[in-house]
Design a protein around this motif. Structure first.
Motif, PDB file in Angstrom:
ATOM      1  N   GLY A 119      18.279  27.189  40.731  1.00  0.00           N
ATOM      2  CA  GLY A 119      18.215  27.781  42.060  1.00  0.00           C
ATOM      3  C   GLY A 119      17.073  27.262  42.907  1.00  0.00           C
ATOM      4  N   LEU A 120      16.049  26.698  42.273  1.00  0.00           N
ATOM      5  CA  LEU A 120      14.914  26.106  42.990  1.00  0.00           C
ATOM      6  C   LEU A 120      15.103  24.607  43.187  1.00  0.00           C
ATOM      7  N   TYR A 121      16.280  24.121  42.870  1.00  0.00           N
ATOM      8  CA  TYR A 121      16.669  22.723  43.028  1.00  0.00           C
ATOM      9  C   TYR A 121      15.916  21.799  42.070  1.00  0.00           C
ATOM     10  N   LYS A 122      15.472  22.353  40.962  1.00  0.00           N
ATOM     11  CA  LYS A 122      14.848  21.529  39.933  1.00  0.00           C
ATOM     12  C   LYS A 122      15.917  21.062  38.946  1.00  0.00           C
ATOM     13  N   VAL A 123      15.808  19.816  38.514  1.00  0.00           N
ATOM     14  CA  VAL A 123      16.751  19.268  37.554  1.00  0.00           C
ATOM     15  C   VAL A 123      16.575  19.994  36.218  1.00  0.00           C
ATOM     16  N   MET A 124      17.670  20.447  35.647  1.00  0.00           N
ATOM     17  CA  MET A 124      17.597  21.211  34.410  1.00  0.00           C
ATOM     18  C   MET A 124      17.321  20.324  33.193  1.00  0.00           C
ATOM     19  N   PHE A 125      18.148  19.282  33.033  1.00  0.00           N
ATOM     20  CA  PHE A 125      18.012  18.374  31.906  1.00  0.00           C
ATOM     21  C   PHE A 125      18.094  16.950  32.444  1.00  0.00           C
ATOM     22  N   ASP A 126      16.932  16.291  32.525  1.00  0.00           N
ATOM     23  CA  ASP A 126      16.882  14.975  33.160  1.00  0.00           C
ATOM     24  C   ASP A 126      16.907  13.826  32.163  1.00  0.00           C
ATOM     25  N   GLY A 127      17.026  14.130  30.875  1.00  0.00           N
ATOM     26  CA  GLY A 127      17.080  13.079  29.872  1.00  0.00           C
ATOM     27  C   GLY A 127      15.727  12.625  29.379  1.00  0.00           C
ATOM     28  N   SER A 128      14.654  13.278  29.807  1.00  0.00           N
ATOM     29  CA  SER A 128      13.305  12.874  29.393  1.00  0.00           C
ATOM     30  C   SER A 128      12.955  13.480  28.039  1.00  0.00           C
ATOM     31  N   GLU A 129      11.749  13.198  27.567  1.00  0.00           N
ATOM     32  CA  GLU A 129      11.317  13.669  26.261  1.00  0.00           C
ATOM     33  C   GLU A 129      11.039  15.167  26.233  1.00  0.00           C
ATOM     34  N   GLN A 130      10.775  15.765  27.372  1.00  0.00           N
ATOM     35  CA  GLN A 130      10.316  17.156  27.395  1.00  0.00           C
ATOM     36  C   GLN A 130      11.384  18.148  26.928  1.00  0.00           C
ATOM     37  N   ARG A 131      12.630  17.840  27.209  1.00  0.00           N
ATOM     38  CA  ARG A 131      13.688  18.825  26.935  1.00  0.00           C
ATOM     39  C   ARG A 131      14.915  18.096  26.389  1.00  0.00           C
ATOM     40  N   THR A 132      15.394  18.542  25.229  1.00  0.00           N
ATOM     41  CA  THR A 132      16.538  17.925  24.566  1.00  0.00           C
ATOM     42  C   THR A 132      17.780  18.780  24.766  1.00  0.00           C
ATOM     43  N   LEU A 133      18.904  18.142  24.984  1.00  0.00           N
ATOM     44  CA  LEU A 133      20.175  18.827  25.168  1.00  0.00           C
ATOM     45  C   LEU A 133      21.126  18.429  24.040  1.00  0.00           C
ATOM     46  N   TYR A 134      21.656  19.433  23.333  1.00  0.00           N
ATOM     47  CA  TYR A 134      22.588  19.177  22.240  1.00  0.00           C
ATOM     48  C   TYR A 134      24.025  19.589  22.558  1.00  0.00           C
ATOM     49  N   GLN A 135      24.186  20.733  23.219  1.00  0.00           N
ATOM     50  CA  GLN A 135      25.528  21.307  23.371  1.00  0.00           C
ATOM     51  C   GLN A 135      25.614  22.125  24.643  1.00  0.00           C
ATOM     52  N   VAL A 136      26.775  22.063  25.298  1.00  0.00           N
ATOM     53  CA  VAL A 136      27.044  22.878  26.485  1.00  0.00           C
ATOM     54  C   VAL A 136      28.338  23.640  26.250  1.00  0.00           C
ATOM     55  N   GLN A 137      28.300  24.948  26.455  1.00  0.00           N
ATOM     56  CA  GLN A 137      29.508  25.757  26.333  1.00  0.00           C
ATOM     57  C   GLN A 137      29.715  26.558  27.608  1.00  0.00           C
ATOM     58  N   PRO A 138      30.796  26.267  28.333  1.00  0.00           N
ATOM     59  CA  PRO A 138      31.047  26.993  29.586  1.00  0.00           C
ATOM     60  C   PRO A 138      31.801  28.299  29.359  1.00  0.00           C
ATOM     61  N   PHE A 139      31.570  29.231  30.263  1.00  0.00           N
ATOM     62  CA  PHE A 139      32.310  30.482  30.327  1.00  0.00           C
ATOM     63  C   PHE A 139      32.736  30.689  31.782  1.00  0.00           C
ATOM     64  N   TRP A 140      33.468  31.778  32.015  1.00  0.00           N
ATOM     65  CA  TRP A 140      34.003  32.034  33.345  1.00  0.00           C
ATOM     66  C   TRP A 140      32.899  32.112  34.394  1.00  0.00           C
ATOM     67  N   ARG A 141      31.824  32.845  34.118  1.00  0.00           N
ATOM     68  CA  ARG A 141      30.736  33.011  35.079  1.00  0.00           C
ATOM     69  C   ARG A 141      29.406  32.468  34.568  1.00  0.00           C
ATOM     70  N   HIS A 142      29.426  31.798  33.427  1.00  0.00           N
ATOM     71  CA  HIS A 142      28.189  31.315  32.834  1.00  0.00           C
ATOM     72  C   HIS A 142      28.415  29.960  32.168  1.00  0.00           C
ATOM     73  N   ALA A 143      27.319  29.354  31.788  1.00  0.00           N
ATOM     74  CA  ALA A 143      27.326  28.229  30.856  1.00  0.00           C
ATOM     75  C   ALA A 143      26.102  28.394  29.973  1.00  0.00           C
ATOM     76  N   VAL A 144      26.245  28.058  28.717  1.00  0.00           N
ATOM     77  CA  VAL A 144      25.145  28.194  27.767  1.00  0.00           C
ATOM     78  C   VAL A 144      24.837  26.819  27.200  1.00  0.00           C
ATOM     79  N   VAL A 145      23.564  26.490  27.165  1.00  0.00           N
ATOM     80  CA  VAL A 145      23.114  25.175  26.725  1.00  0.00           C
ATOM     81  C   VAL A 145      22.204  25.342  25.518  1.00  0.00           C
ATOM     82  N   ALA A 146      22.471  24.574  24.475  1.00  0.00           N
ATOM     83  CA  ALA A 146      21.602  24.550  23.293  1.00  0.00           C
ATOM     84  C   ALA A 146      20.847  23.238  23.271  1.00  0.00           C
ATOM     85  N   GLY A 147      19.586  23.309  22.901  1.00  0.00           N
ATOM     86  CA  GLY A 147      18.765  22.108  22.862  1.00  0.00           C
ATOM     87  C   GLY A 147      17.443  22.371  22.183  1.00  0.00           C
ATOM     88  N   LYS A 148      16.413  21.694  22.660  1.00  0.00           N
ATOM     89  CA  LYS A 148      15.097  21.805  22.035  1.00  0.00           C
ATOM     90  C   LYS A 148      14.024  21.617  23.094  1.00  0.00           C
TER      91      LYS A 148
END
Length: 395
Positions: free
Chosen positions: A222-251
């Motif tokens: 909502g603040l227009y910040k990139v959620m997962f930019d592919g850098s070392e700081q944040r790892t993304l493993y899995q994305v699961q969408p729902f009707w009104r949500h999405a859930v992301v697993a990572g590190k």
């Protein structure tokens, strides 16, 4: 009622392994793949769960009279008349996707939907979380592309989400008219013109259209910040969408993490209202997505474990509309272990959470479940107490 008895199927066999078990949309049929040789080739069978006469009959669903030589994955179409499966070549490489159609009283028809001739690539099939699309993923170690088929269209045509580009890996999910894309695409190229992969995967989005590579945009909060930019700081493993949500697993920060994305409540509202990282009070723990089968759910199931041999692993239910409310989190299943005093340990990170002693019947996976989860069916039966769909109706 026994849906599939592995002990019976394994009688007289030197080797036996289930690949996947998938009920049809009506739950009247069950498709399953089984390996009797140990070489990774499967036979595909259909079992009629409704007809008393055919209840124990298993119909081989192989190609041209041959037994086996199919992959483990099975995906049903929009109804019980169509199933999609993968064929293996003589090197046991998944290289074809086939569509098998059979209406009541008609001759079954087998059509090759996709064939990959490049021996560096393998194909796989899956269904989107909302059941709208069939995905065919074609991938090597460094490059991939995804084709899709609209299962709701009367005469759908196979289309490509983005043509393969050297050293670009991507996976796709669908939510509310958008592709949710996990990719290592960086936008930078090396001297050979190939993609210079990002350190970690990015999370991107675009309209659900074919040939969409030029439309991929970073997903921003909502603040227009990139959620997962592919850098070392944040790892993304899995994305699961729902009707009104999405859930992301990572590190992040050296710990396994889960983030909840909340979208607007109106239909076709793609605005991101909230982006929340789930936090726990324990300094060291593991958390990952459990089995979540209901696309319309507003609660998410997680598997939570302390890094302590004496602590239980738990299946935890969390409200996606208020994920920060630790007091509302519920433990639906607790693999208890006794402490030195002989009492049951309770994970302090979740607080004093009520324990539910509800009888749960082991069950088969939902129709759109991905293959390879067979060992988790009993583990994740807590899903039946919350947002999971009813796997089979009472026949």
């Amino acid at each position: 009622q026994v849906y599939l008895d592995e002990n019976v199927l394994a009688e007289g066999k030197e080797y036996f392994a289930i690949g996947s078990v998938t009920p049809s949309p009506s739950h009247n049929l069950v498709a399953y793949t089984v390996d009797y040789t140990g070489d990774g080739t499967f036979e595909l069978h259909i079992k009629n769960m409704q007809s008393a006469q055919e209840k124990e009959k298993e119909e081989e669903f192989d190609d041209e009279g041959q037994s086996g030589n199919v992959g483990a994955a099975i995906v049903w179409g929009a109804d019980d008349t169509t199933i999609y499966y993968v064929r293996l070549d003589n090197k046991r490489r998944p290289y074809q996707v086939r569509k098998r159609s059979q209406s009541m009283g008609s001759t079954r028809q087998d059509v090759m939907l996709y064939e990959e001739l490049d021996e560096n690539y393998r194909v796989s099939v899956a269904k989107s979380a909302d059941g709208k699309y069939l995905f065919i993923r074609v991938s090597s170690d460094a490059t991939s592309e995804v084709h899709y088929l609209d299962l709701t269209a009367p005469e759908p045509e196979l289309e490509c989400i983005a043509d393969r580009r050297e050293k670009v890996l991507y996976e796709v999910e669908h939510r509310d008219g958008e592709w949710l894309i996990t990719t290592n695409y960086s936008g930078r190229t090396g001297k050979d013109g190939s993609n210079i992969p990002t350190t970690n995967m990015r999370l991107m989005r675009c309209r659900a259209i074919p040939d969409s590579a030029g439309h991929w945009l970073d997903m921003r909060d909502g603040l227009y910040k990139v959620m997962f930019d592919g850098s070392e700081q944040r790892t993304l493993y899995q994305v699961q969408p729902f009707w009104r949500h999405a859930v992301v697993a990572g590190k992040e920060d050296g710990l396994a993490r889960v983030w909840v994305i909340r979208f607007g409540e109106e239909e076709c509202n793609l605005d991101i209202i909230d982006f929340t990282r789930l936090d726990f009070t324990e300094p060291t723990y593991d958390v990952r997505l459990s089995t979540n089968r209901d696309y319309a759910a507003t609660e998410i199931l997680l598997k939570f474990e302390l890094r302590n041999a004496n602590s239980p692993s738990q299946i935890v239910l969390i409200d996606m509309d208020d994920p920060d409310d630790i007091g509302s989190r519920q433990v639906l299943k607790n693999s208890r272990s006794e402490d030195k005093e002989g009492t049951n340990a309770l994970t302090p990170a979740l607080g004093a959470i009520p324990q539910f002693q509800c009888p749960v019947k082991p069950s088969l996976p939902a129709e759109n479940d991905k293959p390879g989860n067979f060992d988790e069916y009993i583990e994740d039966d807590a899903a039946k107490l919350s947002n999971a769909t009813t796997f089979f109706s009472e026949f």
